[in-house]
Design a protein around this motif. Structure first.
Motif, PDB file in Angstrom:
ATOM      1  N   SER A   1      20.192  13.103  25.368  1.00  0.00           N
ATOM      2  CA  SER A   1      21.533  14.083  25.521  1.00  0.00           C
ATOM      3  C   SER A   1      21.840  14.807  24.710  1.00  0.00           C
ATOM      4  O   SER A   1      21.353  14.249  23.515  1.00  0.00           O
ATOM      5  N   ASP A   2      21.662  16.113  24.633  1.00  0.00           N
ATOM      6  CA  ASP A   2      21.545  17.368  24.599  1.00  0.00           C
ATOM      7  C   ASP A   2      20.413  17.315  22.920  1.00  0.00           C
ATOM      8  O   ASP A   2      19.853  17.161  23.673  1.00  0.00           O
ATOM      9  N   ASP A   3      20.885  17.146  21.964  1.00  0.00           N
ATOM     10  CA  ASP A   3      19.822  16.816  20.948  1.00  0.00           C
ATOM     11  C   ASP A   3      19.288  15.727  20.371  1.00  0.00           C
ATOM     12  O   ASP A   3      19.000  15.474  19.376  1.00  0.00           O
ATOM     13  N   ALA A   4      20.133  14.875  21.232  1.00  0.00           N
ATOM     14  CA  ALA A   4      19.917  13.325  20.714  1.00  0.00           C
ATOM     15  C   ALA A   4      18.994  12.797  21.890  1.00  0.00           C
ATOM     16  O   ALA A   4      19.148  13.051  23.210  1.00  0.00           O
ATOM     17  N   ALA A   5      17.572  11.562  22.134  1.00  0.00           N
ATOM     18  CA  ALA A   5      17.272  10.957  22.688  1.00  0.00           C
ATOM     19  C   ALA A   5      17.068   9.478  22.094  1.00  0.00           C
ATOM     20  O   ALA A   5      17.001   9.575  21.180  1.00  0.00           O
ATOM     21  N   VAL A   6      16.887   8.755  22.617  1.00  0.00           N
ATOM     22  CA  VAL A   6      16.850   6.845  22.331  1.00  0.00           C
ATOM     23  C   VAL A   6      15.527   6.613  22.969  1.00  0.00           C
ATOM     24  O   VAL A   6      15.572   6.781  24.527  1.00  0.00           O
ATOM     25  N   LEU A   7      14.544   6.174  22.682  1.00  0.00           N
ATOM     26  CA  LEU A   7      13.701   5.405  23.485  1.00  0.00           C
ATOM     27  C   LEU A   7      13.186   4.342  22.936  1.00  0.00           C
ATOM     28  O   LEU A   7      13.592   3.306  21.892  1.00  0.00           O
ATOM     29  N   PHE A   8      13.102   3.363  24.567  1.00  0.00           N
ATOM     30  CA  PHE A   8      13.782   2.268  24.836  1.00  0.00           C
ATOM     31  C   PHE A   8      11.697   1.776  25.120  1.00  0.00           C
ATOM     32  O   PHE A   8      11.066   2.584  26.101  1.00  0.00           O
ATOM     33  N   LEU A   9      11.093   1.092  24.415  1.00  0.00           N
ATOM     34  CA  LEU A   9      10.356   0.226  24.602  1.00  0.00           C
ATOM     35  C   LEU A   9      10.272  -1.173  25.342  1.00  0.00           C
ATOM     36  O   LEU A   9      10.669  -1.741  24.884  1.00  0.00           O
ATOM     37  N   ASN A  10       9.361  -1.480  26.433  1.00  0.00           N
ATOM     38  CA  ASN A  10       9.743  -2.931  26.720  1.00  0.00           C
ATOM     39  C   ASN A  10       9.554  -3.380  25.588  1.00  0.00           C
ATOM     40  O   ASN A  10       8.524  -4.074  24.840  1.00  0.00           O
ATOM     41  N   PRO A  11      10.492  -4.398  25.734  1.00  0.00           N
ATOM     42  CA  PRO A  11      10.663  -5.935  24.103  1.00  0.00           C
ATOM     43  C   PRO A  11       8.868  -6.167  24.777  1.00  0.00           C
ATOM     44  O   PRO A  11       8.555  -7.104  23.462  1.00  0.00           O
ATOM     45  N   ASN A  12       7.886  -6.831  25.569  1.00  0.00           N
ATOM     46  CA  ASN A  12       6.812  -7.416  25.456  1.00  0.00           C
ATOM     47  C   ASN A  12       5.579  -6.484  25.183  1.00  0.00           C
ATOM     48  O   ASN A  12       4.688  -6.417  25.259  1.00  0.00           O
ATOM     49  N   GLU A  13       6.563  -5.646  25.057  1.00  0.00           N
ATOM     50  CA  GLU A  13       4.536  -4.192  24.737  1.00  0.00           C
ATOM     51  C   GLU A  13       4.253  -3.958  23.686  1.00  0.00           C
ATOM     52  O   GLU A  13       2.708  -4.080  23.780  1.00  0.00           O
ATOM     53  N   PRO A  14       4.951  -4.123  22.232  1.00  0.00           N
ATOM     54  CA  PRO A  14       3.857  -4.717  21.423  1.00  0.00           C
ATOM     55  C   PRO A  14       2.653  -6.115  21.434  1.00  0.00           C
ATOM     56  O   PRO A  14       1.279  -5.693  21.051  1.00  0.00           O
ATOM     57  N   SER A  15       3.451  -7.397  22.127  1.00  0.00           N
ATOM     58  CA  SER A  15       2.464  -7.601  22.401  1.00  0.00           C
ATOM     59  C   SER A  15       1.024  -7.976  23.354  1.00  0.00           C
ATOM     60  O   SER A  15       0.177  -8.515  23.182  1.00  0.00           O
ATOM     61  N   GLN A  16       1.917  -7.031  24.226  1.00  0.00           N
ATOM     62  CA  GLN A  16       0.514  -7.048  25.417  1.00  0.00           C
ATOM     63  C   GLN A  16      -0.639  -5.550  24.385  1.00  0.00           C
ATOM     64  O   GLN A  16      -1.773  -6.372  25.049  1.00  0.00           O
TER      65      GLN A  16
END
Lengths: 413, 221
Positions: A394-409
């Motif tokens: 959104s304009d010059d802001a950005a949010v990254l969503f990672l799957n909750p189990n991504e690191p354990s995978q």
């Protein structure tokens, strides 16, 4: 269900895996003004190496000696006969993949470390995987890759330490990009007009010599002594050590230049160039309320606080396909996410030929207004069955969503 | 092309001044519409708006382009018609047909500002179908127009359109399938190698279409 990880994990034969590893503390000094537990600070490290040539290989094998938690190595190339001149490899390594040779070497040096190799390009590393690293060591011969690494690591706030040499002047350079925020320098901030020209010509400053096809890229071999490459790598590792253990003055956002003609070292600060054409956007990380395929865009936009009409979404490596077209010219509305590896979308109602996503009507970054009613549907219902990450901009802001189990995978690979 | 307004250009006009050409009411409205939804970082928004402005200015002074829409929400996405001869061969055994215009779809990604992009990744020929050129891919992959191995970082939108014009008219051409650059349609490449007498399809330059010719140069180069 899960997308395949592009890395291959290296394992040792059972008898070697069970052999006792040396204790790092046995050789770890009590650094002046340093922490009490230097070994522990290394033990938790997850390190990515991009480029495993005459400098990168030195990086990797020394980091392995520090018995870190995880090492991943990316390099698309193989050793050539001339590599023996500048790389610390035996002749038997000629013809082997640089990434897997280095990974096996690292695993042998530190059996406790999880070691991964990717015989491919940096661009193949998924964002969700990259987000798990603490530091990236960069020793590539390619400016485009340098730029890509710098951009994505700045966005993820991962420090990058880059080693390079200029053989004729016996100079080694270590750039330490802290990537602590959007106002910090990226690799391109210091590019000169010449470097942008090299980037446009896709020049590769290769340590393989003049053997690459000229049509693929201008190949400029690394004309350097192996000793200079090794020295540069050691300087970079010392800079990293100082940063990791908070020894002496801060080294983030500096360039260290060492010249063996004069035995002089110069440390200069790197600064953000206000005219840098690169996107200096740092991704704020947020947790999705449930596994990403079950989330809706409205859910994610609400968490990201992105409620203006200029919001856009990027869903893993998928494409949002609005329309597909058949060979006969017939269009069909699709309006769903499609994996970039499988762009076929059924058959034409008119001539039964396969339909394919049309590039003009496909989006990698999808504007919210293109989704309309689909914003309240789950990503799974929209065709995105396996999603490792989503970015809401959104304009010059950005949010990254990672799957909750991504690191354990990752740990279970 | 829908505009009835006449814009008089100064005698020393050149393309570097496109950003200063006052837009007519039609193009101003289209630009305002595109700006209203323009997204991205401030730098990318400024770049997109500047590109859109010069695109409308070029359409206005050349009369060769009709801009159908410009979408600046994320990438720069332009749907336009270019008045340019397009060679087509719907029937492989039939005669070559020259269509008078190309309907084009152009997508300029933000990455293109800083990284060289593959030459086939930016422009698609939406219509006519069955274009018969060595550097245009098949319909099923979107009739992508290849403008070279790679496009330099930060290339301007207008420059892309000039390249498309030169490619479609065969003012620039690459037919050698054995060249490392390759071709998108080997059969068409072979056909044009046998019919080089038909190349180029026109020698007219991009700006000399219709009544709105650029000002005559004051001195010869």
């Amino acid at each position: 269900m899960n997308k395949p990880d592009p890395f291959l994990e290296i394992s040792l034969p059972r008898r070697l895996a069970l052999a006792a590893a040396p204790d790092l503390a046995a050789r770890m000094p009590r650094f002046l003004g340093g922490p009490k537990d230097p070994g522990a600070r290394f033990a938790s490290l997850r390190v990515l190496f991009v480029g495993c040539g005459s400098i990168g290989l030195e990086f990797a094998q020394h980091i392995a000696r520090w018995q870190v938690c995880e090492i991943a190595i990316v390099d698309p190339k193989r050793f050539k006969l001339k590599s023996v001149i500048t790389h610390s490899i035996p002749r038997e390594a000629v013809g082997q993949s640089k990434a897997s040779y280095a990974a096996k070497l690292c695993k042998g040096l530190s059996p406790r470390t999880r070691v991964f190799a990717l015989l491919g390009e940096f661009a193949a590393v998924p964002l969700s995987r990259l987000a798990g690293f603490d530091v990236v060591f960069l020793a590539t011969d390619n400016l485009v890759v340098e730029l890509q690494v710098g951009q994505v690591c700045l966005a993820l706030r991962i420090p990058v330490i880059q080693g390079s040499v200029h053989g004729a002047t016996l100079c080694g350079h270590v750039r330490f990009f802290g990537h602590g925020g959007a106002d910090e320098p990226c690799a391109a901030c210091g590019y000169t007009r010449d470097e942008w020209a090299h980037l446009n010509r896709s020049t590769a400053f290769s340590c393989e010599g003049w053997t690459r096809p000229a049509a693929v890229a201008d190949a400029q071999p690394t004309l350097s002594l192996g000793t200079l490459c090794s020295l540069c790598a050691q300087l970079a590792l010392l800079q990293f050590t100082k940063d990791r253990l908070a020894l002496g003055a801060p080294v983030r956002n500096t360039i260290l230049e060492y010249c063996a003609y004069t035995h002089r070292a110069v440390l200069t600060n790197l600064a953000r160039n206000p005219a840098c054409p690169c996107e200096h956007v740092v991704l704020r990380r947020a947790a999705p309320p449930r596994p990403l395929p079950d989330c809706t865009f409205d859910d994610l936009a609400a968490i990201a606080n992105a409620n203006n009409p200029r919001v856009s979404f990027e869903v893993d490596s998928t494409l949002w396909v609005e329309q597909a077209r058949c060979k006969c010219g017939e269009w069909r509305s699709v309006r769903k996410f499609v994996d970039q590896t499988g762009l076929r979308l059924g058959r034409c109602g008119k001539c039964r030929q396969p339909l394919t996503a049309h590039p003009f009507h496909s989006h990698h970054r999808v504007p919210a207004s293109a989704l309309e009613a689909a914003r309240s549907q789950s990503l799974r219902d929209l065709g995105a069955h396996t999603v490792r990450w989503v970015i809401v901009r959104s304009d010059d802001a950005a949010v990254l969503f990672l799957n909750p189990n991504e690191p354990s995978q990752l740990n279970e690979l | 092309m829908s505009s009835n307004e006449t814009i008089t250009l100064p005698a020393d006009f050149d393309l570097a001044q496109l950003g200063k050409v006052p837009l007519d009411a039609h193009h101003t409205r289209m630009l305002q519409l595109a700006r209203g939804t323009c997204g991205g970082t401030p730098a990318w928004r400024r770049r997109k708006e500047a590109e859109a402005y010069t695109l409308f200015a070029l359409a206005q002074i050349s009369k060769r382009l009709a801009i159908l829409f410009v979408d600046l929400r994320d990438d720069i996405r332009v749907h336009l018609i270019m008045r340019v001869p397009v060679p087509c061969l719907p029937d492989p055994a039939g005669p070559l047909r020259i269509e008078p215009a190309a309907e084009l779809g152009l997508v300029y990604r933000q990455a293109g500002v800083i990284e060289p992009q593959p030459g086939h990744s930016v422009v698609c020929l939406l219509n006519p179908l069955h274009a018969w050129l060595a550097n245009i891919g098949p319909v099923e992959t979107g009739q992508r127009i290849c403008l070279g191995i790679s496009l330099f970082a930060g290339i301007r939108l207008n420059e892309l359109l000039f390249m498309v014009y030169r490619a479609l008219t065969l003012q620039t051409a690459q037919f050698d399938a054995l060249d490392s650059a390759g071709v998108m349609n080997p059969a068409a490449a072979e056909w044009w190698q046998r019919n080089t007498n038909r190349i180029p399809l026109t020698t007219e330059n991009f700006l000399s279409f219709g009544a709105s010719k650029p000002p005559t140069p004051t001195s010869e180069a």
